[in-house]
Design an enzyme around this catalytic site. Structure first.
Site, PDB file in Angstrom:
ATOM      1  N   GLY A  14      33.980 -15.563   6.027  1.00 20.05           N
ATOM      2  CA  GLY A  14      34.524 -14.558   6.266  1.00 20.05           C
ATOM      3  C   GLY A  14      34.988 -13.545   5.530  1.00 20.05           C
ATOM      4  N   SER A  15      34.459 -13.599   4.133  1.00 21.15           N
ATOM      5  CA  SER A  15      35.044 -12.508   3.602  1.00 21.15           C
ATOM      6  C   SER A  15      34.476 -11.288   3.304  1.00 21.15           C
ATOM      7  CB  SER A  15      34.820 -13.306   1.658  1.00 21.15           C
ATOM      8  OG  SER A  15      33.263 -13.039   1.384  1.00 21.15           O
ATOM      9  N   ASN A  16      33.142 -11.264   3.808  1.00 21.37           N
ATOM     10  CA  ASN A  16      32.829  -9.946   4.148  1.00 21.37           C
ATOM     11  C   ASN A  16      33.476  -9.209   5.218  1.00 21.37           C
ATOM     12  OD1 ASN A  16      30.406  -8.777   2.384  1.00 21.37           O
ATOM     13  ND2 ASN A  16      30.051 -10.982   2.791  1.00 21.37           N
ATOM     14  N   ARG A  67      17.239 -20.232  22.126  1.00 21.62           N
ATOM     15  CA  ARG A  67      18.022 -18.868  21.220  1.00 21.62           C
ATOM     16  C   ARG A  67      18.297 -17.827  22.309  1.00 21.62           C
ATOM     17  NH1 ARG A  67      17.582 -19.371  15.692  1.00 21.62           N
ATOM     18  NH2 ARG A  67      16.317 -20.791  15.081  1.00 21.62           N
ATOM     19  N   ASN A 109      23.018  -6.235   8.561  1.00 19.39           N
ATOM     20  CA  ASN A 109      23.196  -7.398   7.963  1.00 19.39           C
ATOM     21  C   ASN A 109      23.453  -7.226   6.454  1.00 19.39           C
ATOM     22  OD1 ASN A 109      23.024 -10.221   7.650  1.00 19.39           O
ATOM     23  ND2 ASN A 109      20.976 -10.096   6.673  1.00 19.39           N
ATOM     24  N   HIS A 111      22.956  -8.977   2.888  1.00 20.39           N
ATOM     25  CA  HIS A 111      22.183 -10.321   2.281  1.00 20.39           C
ATOM     26  C   HIS A 111      22.292 -10.225   0.838  1.00 20.39           C
ATOM     27  CE1 HIS A 111      18.983 -13.295   2.238  1.00 20.39           C
ATOM     28  NE2 HIS A 111      18.208 -12.687   1.118  1.00 20.39           N
ATOM     29  N   ASP A 147      15.035 -10.959   7.347  1.00 17.34           N
ATOM     30  CA  ASP A 147      15.636 -10.098   6.200  1.00 17.34           C
ATOM     31  C   ASP A 147      14.792  -8.973   5.998  1.00 17.34           C
ATOM     32  OD1 ASP A 147      18.200 -11.437   6.134  1.00 17.34           O
ATOM     33  OD2 ASP A 147      17.128 -12.874   4.980  1.00 17.34           O
TER      34      ASP A 147
HETATM   35  C1  GRF Z   1      27.416 -13.869   1.905  1.00 23.08           C
HETATM   36  O1  GRF Z   1      26.950 -14.190   0.841  1.00 23.08           O
HETATM   37  C2  GRF Z   1      26.176 -13.015   2.979  1.00 23.08           C
HETATM   38  O2  GRF Z   1      25.884 -12.028   2.061  1.00 23.08           O
HETATM   39  C3  GRF Z   1      25.515 -14.049   3.320  1.00 23.08           C
HETATM   40  O3  GRF Z   1      26.526 -15.061   3.778  1.00 23.08           O
HETATM   41  C4  GRF Z   1      27.540 -15.021   2.996  1.00 23.08           C
HETATM   42  C5  GRF Z   1      28.815 -15.002   3.652  1.00 23.08           C
HETATM   43  O4  GRF Z   1      29.948 -14.840   3.115  1.00 23.08           O
HETATM   44  N1  GRF Z   1      24.601 -13.431   4.505  1.00 23.08           N
HETATM   45  P1  GRF Z   1      31.278 -14.571   3.945  1.00 23.08           P
HETATM   46  O5  GRF Z   1      31.286 -15.510   5.127  1.00 23.08           O
HETATM   47  O6  GRF Z   1      31.192 -13.095   4.379  1.00 23.08           O
HETATM   48  O7  GRF Z   1      32.403 -14.838   3.079  1.00 23.08           O
END
Ligand code: GRF
Length: 243
Positions: A14-16, A67, A109, A111, A147
């Site tokens: 969850g860093s994003n 799904r 998304n 990526h 993607d």
């Molecule tokens: C990131 O590298 C994102 O691009 C990919 O998964 C990773 C998730 O990282 N889809 P975080 O959970 O947001 O830290």
């Protein structure tokens, strides 16, 4: 414009998500996170959401036989929470048309490669294995492919001699956080335009009003430590002047 009502889907660290929460907290992003939903219990991203006072849900994909029913449950949870845009922030599940039709052109998304290179899992290792000198990250709208959806923004990141998966992933992640917040703020400002495919089976395209292409080179320059305004050329030291 009203703030973006976001649902953020996660599967792990969850860093994003944290980058989004921080940007909202300090006024760089006009949005509200209505729900953070994870398909895995106990992950770090859920704790980040709780610390920020944001509602969380866990809907475990393992509890569903297919799904479509999983996606329908996630759609219901997002709608109940009032989310009108969805961000996949490290969400490790492919979405069906059940989901995409519920949020048309409204699923974003992040990526960790310059798409269309290196789609799918472990894009950083794919880049290392291929030996590319520049990789990066991409923010795109999600379509039914892996993607493949319309690209909103990209930032370039150099691959340096001696990089392994972790050093490269960490360098890309810094740009991911900045790029995702920037792309969402452009959406919040109403600058996203989506052009439908010209012919059936063709490709939709996305553009951001008023945004040029400078972002990627700025990121490469910064990572290579080049002076502002200098030109990045990958591994400059090895290639030599004029290459
Ligand atoms: C990131 O590298 C994102 O691009 C990919 O998964 C990773 C998730 O990282 N889809 P975080 O959970 O947001 O830290």
């Amino acid at each position: 414009m009203p703030p973006l009502d976001l649902g953020v889907l996660i599967s792990g660290r969850g860093s994003n998500l944290q980058a989004i929460l921080d940007a909202i907290a300090d006024g760089r992003l006009d949005a509200r996170v209505r729900l953070v939903l994870s398909n895995r219990p106990g992950v770090e991203g859920l704790a980040r959401a709780e610390r920020a006072g944001v509602p969380t849900r866990v809907i475990a994909h393992r509890d569903f036989t297919d799904r479509d029913t999983f996606d329908a449950a996630v759609v219901d949870a997002l709608r109940d929470a009032g989310a009108t845009w969805v961000v996949l922030a490290g969400f490790m599940r492919l979405l069906t048309t059940t989901f995409l039709d519920a949020f048309p052109h409204r699923v974003v998304n992040i990526h960790p490669s310059l798409l269309p290179s290196f789609p799918g899992v472990d894009a950083q290792q794919q880049a290392l294995d291929h030996g590319v000198r520049i990789t990066g990250c991409t923010v795109h709208l999600v379509d039914a492919g892996t993607d493949t959806g319309p690209i909103l923004a990209q930032a370039a990141v150099p691959v340096l001699d001696g990089d392994d998966h972790d050093t490269l992933a960490a360098r890309i992640l810094v740009q991911e956080h900045a790029l995702l917040v920037r792309a969402l703020s452009w959406i919040a400002e109403g600058r996203l335009q989506v052009t439908p495919p010209a012919a059936p089976g063709g490709r939709a395209r996305a553009s951001i009003a008023g945004v040029g292409t400078a972002l990627g080179l700025a990121a490469v320059d910064a990572a290579l430590g080049l002076a502002e305004g200098g030109r990045a050329r990958g591994n400059v030291g090895e290639v030599g002047e004029g290459a």
